[in-house]
Write a protein that holds these residues in place. Structure first.
Motif, PDB file in Angstrom:
ATOM      1  N   GLN A 142     -15.946  56.106  48.570  1.00  0.00           N
ATOM      2  CA  GLN A 142     -15.522  57.210  47.688  1.00  0.00           C
ATOM      3  C   GLN A 142     -15.350  58.508  48.479  1.00  0.00           C
ATOM      4  O   GLN A 142     -14.410  59.265  48.257  1.00  0.00           O
ATOM      5  CB  GLN A 142     -16.541  57.404  46.563  1.00  0.00           C
ATOM      6  CG  GLN A 142     -16.450  56.316  45.482  1.00  0.00           C
ATOM      7  CD  GLN A 142     -17.520  56.489  44.424  1.00  0.00           C
ATOM      8  OE1 GLN A 142     -18.706  56.567  44.750  1.00  0.00           O
ATOM      9  NE2 GLN A 142     -17.127  56.550  43.163  1.00  0.00           N
ATOM     10  N   LYS A 143     -16.283  58.756  49.406  1.00  0.00           N
ATOM     11  CA  LYS A 143     -16.152  59.966  50.234  1.00  0.00           C
ATOM     12  C   LYS A 143     -14.863  59.905  51.053  1.00  0.00           C
ATOM     13  O   LYS A 143     -14.152  60.898  51.185  1.00  0.00           O
ATOM     14  CB  LYS A 143     -17.366  60.104  51.155  1.00  0.00           C
ATOM     15  CG  LYS A 143     -18.656  60.418  50.399  1.00  0.00           C
ATOM     16  CD  LYS A 143     -19.845  60.408  51.338  1.00  0.00           C
ATOM     17  CE  LYS A 143     -21.143  60.529  50.547  1.00  0.00           C
ATOM     18  NZ  LYS A 143     -22.324  60.406  51.446  1.00  0.00           N
ATOM     19  N   LYS A 144     -14.579  58.720  51.595  1.00  0.00           N
ATOM     20  CA  LYS A 144     -13.345  58.552  52.373  1.00  0.00           C
ATOM     21  C   LYS A 144     -12.122  58.817  51.479  1.00  0.00           C
ATOM     22  O   LYS A 144     -11.160  59.465  51.906  1.00  0.00           O
ATOM     23  CB  LYS A 144     -13.293  57.130  52.953  1.00  0.00           C
ATOM     24  CG  LYS A 144     -12.121  56.924  53.883  1.00  0.00           C
ATOM     25  CD  LYS A 144     -12.068  55.498  54.426  1.00  0.00           C
ATOM     26  CE  LYS A 144     -10.750  55.277  55.167  1.00  0.00           C
ATOM     27  NZ  LYS A 144     -10.663  53.912  55.717  1.00  0.00           N
ATOM     28  N   ALA A 145     -12.181  58.320  50.247  1.00  0.00           N
ATOM     29  CA  ALA A 145     -11.058  58.534  49.326  1.00  0.00           C
ATOM     30  C   ALA A 145     -10.879  60.019  49.003  1.00  0.00           C
ATOM     31  O   ALA A 145      -9.747  60.512  48.869  1.00  0.00           O
ATOM     32  CB  ALA A 145     -11.277  57.726  48.044  1.00  0.00           C
ATOM     33  N   LEU A 146     -12.003  60.759  48.892  1.00  0.00           N
ATOM     34  CA  LEU A 146     -11.908  62.211  48.662  1.00  0.00           C
ATOM     35  C   LEU A 146     -11.261  62.897  49.872  1.00  0.00           C
ATOM     36  O   LEU A 146     -10.361  63.733  49.721  1.00  0.00           O
ATOM     37  CB  LEU A 146     -13.290  62.818  48.417  1.00  0.00           C
ATOM     38  CG  LEU A 146     -13.969  62.490  47.081  1.00  0.00           C
ATOM     39  CD1 LEU A 146     -15.344  63.160  47.016  1.00  0.00           C
ATOM     40  CD2 LEU A 146     -13.116  62.960  45.899  1.00  0.00           C
ATOM     41  N   ILE A 147     -11.722  62.531  51.063  1.00  0.00           N
ATOM     42  CA  ILE A 147     -11.202  63.153  52.285  1.00  0.00           C
ATOM     43  C   ILE A 147      -9.704  62.865  52.449  1.00  0.00           C
ATOM     44  O   ILE A 147      -8.896  63.768  52.697  1.00  0.00           O
ATOM     45  CB  ILE A 147     -12.005  62.656  53.520  1.00  0.00           C
ATOM     46  CG1 ILE A 147     -13.417  63.268  53.503  1.00  0.00           C
ATOM     47  CG2 ILE A 147     -11.283  62.964  54.823  1.00  0.00           C
ATOM     48  CD1 ILE A 147     -14.380  62.640  54.510  1.00  0.00           C
ATOM     49  N   GLU A 148      -9.330  61.601  52.280  1.00  0.00           N
ATOM     50  CA  GLU A 148      -7.913  61.222  52.397  1.00  0.00           C
ATOM     51  C   GLU A 148      -7.069  61.904  51.310  1.00  0.00           C
ATOM     52  O   GLU A 148      -5.996  62.447  51.583  1.00  0.00           O
ATOM     53  CB  GLU A 148      -7.755  59.706  52.217  1.00  0.00           C
ATOM     54  CG  GLU A 148      -8.116  58.902  53.440  1.00  0.00           C
ATOM     55  CD  GLU A 148      -7.927  57.399  53.191  1.00  0.00           C
ATOM     56  OE1 GLU A 148      -8.096  56.633  54.150  1.00  0.00           O
ATOM     57  OE2 GLU A 148      -7.628  57.007  52.038  1.00  0.00           O
ATOM     58  N   GLY A 149      -7.592  61.873  50.085  1.00  0.00           N
ATOM     59  CA  GLY A 149      -6.806  62.367  48.958  1.00  0.00           C
ATOM     60  C   GLY A 149      -6.561  63.857  49.026  1.00  0.00           C
ATOM     61  O   GLY A 149      -5.442  64.336  48.798  1.00  0.00           O
ATOM     62  N   VAL A 150      -7.600  64.619  49.347  1.00  0.00           N
ATOM     63  CA  VAL A 150      -7.445  66.065  49.360  1.00  0.00           C
ATOM     64  C   VAL A 150      -6.567  66.492  50.545  1.00  0.00           C
ATOM     65  O   VAL A 150      -5.794  67.455  50.442  1.00  0.00           O
ATOM     66  CB  VAL A 150      -8.820  66.781  49.336  1.00  0.00           C
ATOM     67  CG1 VAL A 150      -9.453  66.877  50.694  1.00  0.00           C
ATOM     68  CG2 VAL A 150      -8.716  68.147  48.697  1.00  0.00           C
ATOM     69  N   THR A 151      -6.651  65.759  51.637  1.00  0.00           N
ATOM     70  CA  THR A 151      -5.818  66.075  52.801  1.00  0.00           C
ATOM     71  C   THR A 151      -4.344  65.818  52.481  1.00  0.00           C
ATOM     72  O   THR A 151      -3.478  66.659  52.753  1.00  0.00           O
ATOM     73  CB  THR A 151      -6.271  65.225  54.023  1.00  0.00           C
ATOM     74  OG1 THR A 151      -7.654  65.464  54.261  1.00  0.00           O
ATOM     75  CG2 THR A 151      -5.463  65.569  55.269  1.00  0.00           C
ATOM     76  N   VAL A 160     -12.332  68.692  56.009  1.00  0.00           N
ATOM     77  CA  VAL A 160     -12.987  68.576  54.698  1.00  0.00           C
ATOM     78  C   VAL A 160     -14.473  68.346  54.938  1.00  0.00           C
ATOM     79  O   VAL A 160     -14.836  67.496  55.763  1.00  0.00           O
ATOM     80  CB  VAL A 160     -12.440  67.379  53.890  1.00  0.00           C
ATOM     81  CG1 VAL A 160     -13.135  67.279  52.536  1.00  0.00           C
ATOM     82  CG2 VAL A 160     -10.932  67.487  53.698  1.00  0.00           C
ATOM     83  N   ILE A 162     -18.162  67.639  52.695  1.00  0.00           N
ATOM     84  CA  ILE A 162     -18.716  67.319  51.371  1.00  0.00           C
ATOM     85  C   ILE A 162     -20.207  67.620  51.387  1.00  0.00           C
ATOM     86  O   ILE A 162     -20.929  67.142  52.258  1.00  0.00           O
ATOM     87  CB  ILE A 162     -18.493  65.827  51.035  1.00  0.00           C
ATOM     88  CG1 ILE A 162     -16.997  65.476  51.069  1.00  0.00           C
ATOM     89  CG2 ILE A 162     -19.112  65.472  49.685  1.00  0.00           C
ATOM     90  CD1 ILE A 162     -16.709  63.974  50.954  1.00  0.00           C
TER      91      ILE A 162
END
Lengths: 84, 84, 84, 84, 84, 84
Positions: free
Chosen positions: D18-27, D43, D45
């Motif tokens: 999930q953290k990876k998905a946040l990092i990828e998504g926001v970038t 990024v 968290i």
């Protein structure tokens, strides 16, 4: 519930619509990934002067100027190339 | 010793006196609750443009506009009500 | 709507009740001073290791140790004083 | 170039994926919206204890407990309803 | 890789060269101490209005004014001293 | 008076002495560059898990793993080279 802070350089070209897209997008992303209620999710955006932001020890103001000068030289030498 | 950062929306109506009251109040609160020396306690206040602040995915600029429009409509319909 | 971040040193003595008192107190203060709805006001508290906090160039770990040593010496010399 | 900080409550259920998905998504979001090179976009968290996060003056620890108690009561009264 | 944020009071006297010296200096320091590649190290500088910064519960605006008044009085009394 | 926050990845190798060197160094730098009294200058250091830090959309955990695998392969192929 999350809180998000986005810092970007202030370069006179970020519109109200783009800021809205950032706020909407990051809120949706977090809701999708964390399955959280985002009703009270807060996003703040800081716009930072290019004099006040450095990467690798160099102010962004200088990075931008160097990029412009390089582009100008290349454009110049291309014209030169066309002449010869 | 603590450090406090307060972010509020910049809506042209926070006076120097209110900022002083925030600085004094939060310093006293932390001293009272944590029994700490607050001599070097630092408070900073950030005022953020309403375009740059979002709640629940919506920029505050739009939240404020919607609230004004709703208030205007209600005031309008009240007048209408008075007539009939 | 405001967002508040409070940073304090992590010294093993801040209770859940004290944190609650900080959250309640700062929320009430901001509501009172700014006349804002505080329903979505967010407070976060960061507890920072004393090795990771410096004042005037000195880590808090060392400031605490120096204070303890000074207190111990004073207590010692007081006892000495009582004897003579 | 932008910098993004995401604060979420630490509730033992946010996975590395999930953290990876946040990092990828926001970038990706910021690259798409601002048309910026995101090669050096950072990024971070922060996961914050529920005792250390308050909304509307109430610690999230208490908000979570109240929600659980409410859910338990409703489940209880439903069972009671089934009996009668 | 590190990220550094420096907050200073905005008092009209910090030049572009000083900001550059801060960015260069803090980047070199972190590279030297942590033996890290600093190619993507980011530094941001926030300049905060003196009304929006408090120390020990007092806005910096007032601290500066009090210092000026004190200096003016001392200068005045010195002149007085010279006369007698 | 300034406040400095340094965020680094938590990779188990930053010693108390290195943190002290960061605190001392950044305090001295700011005093030298801005000619400010640094008696109440505050520095805080945040150590962030490599899962919680992303660059260019990739978690540092993965960047570190990829670097290790690359180094291992190169070391392997070197040995192979020595044999032949």
């Amino acid at each position: 519930m999350p809180y998000v802070n986005i810092k970007i350089t202030k370069e006179g070209n970020v519109t109200r619509e783009q800021k809205k897209a950032l706020i909407e997008g990051v809120t949706k992303l977090i809701g999708d990934v964390l399955h959280k209620n985002t009703k009270s999710l807060v996003v703040t955006i800081d716009e930072v002067d290019t004099d006040n932001w450095g990467i690798g020890g160099v102010p962004v103001t200088e990075i931008r100027r160097a990029a412009k000068e390089k582009a100008a030289k290349e454009s110049e030498s291309e014209k030169g190339g066309n002449v010869s």
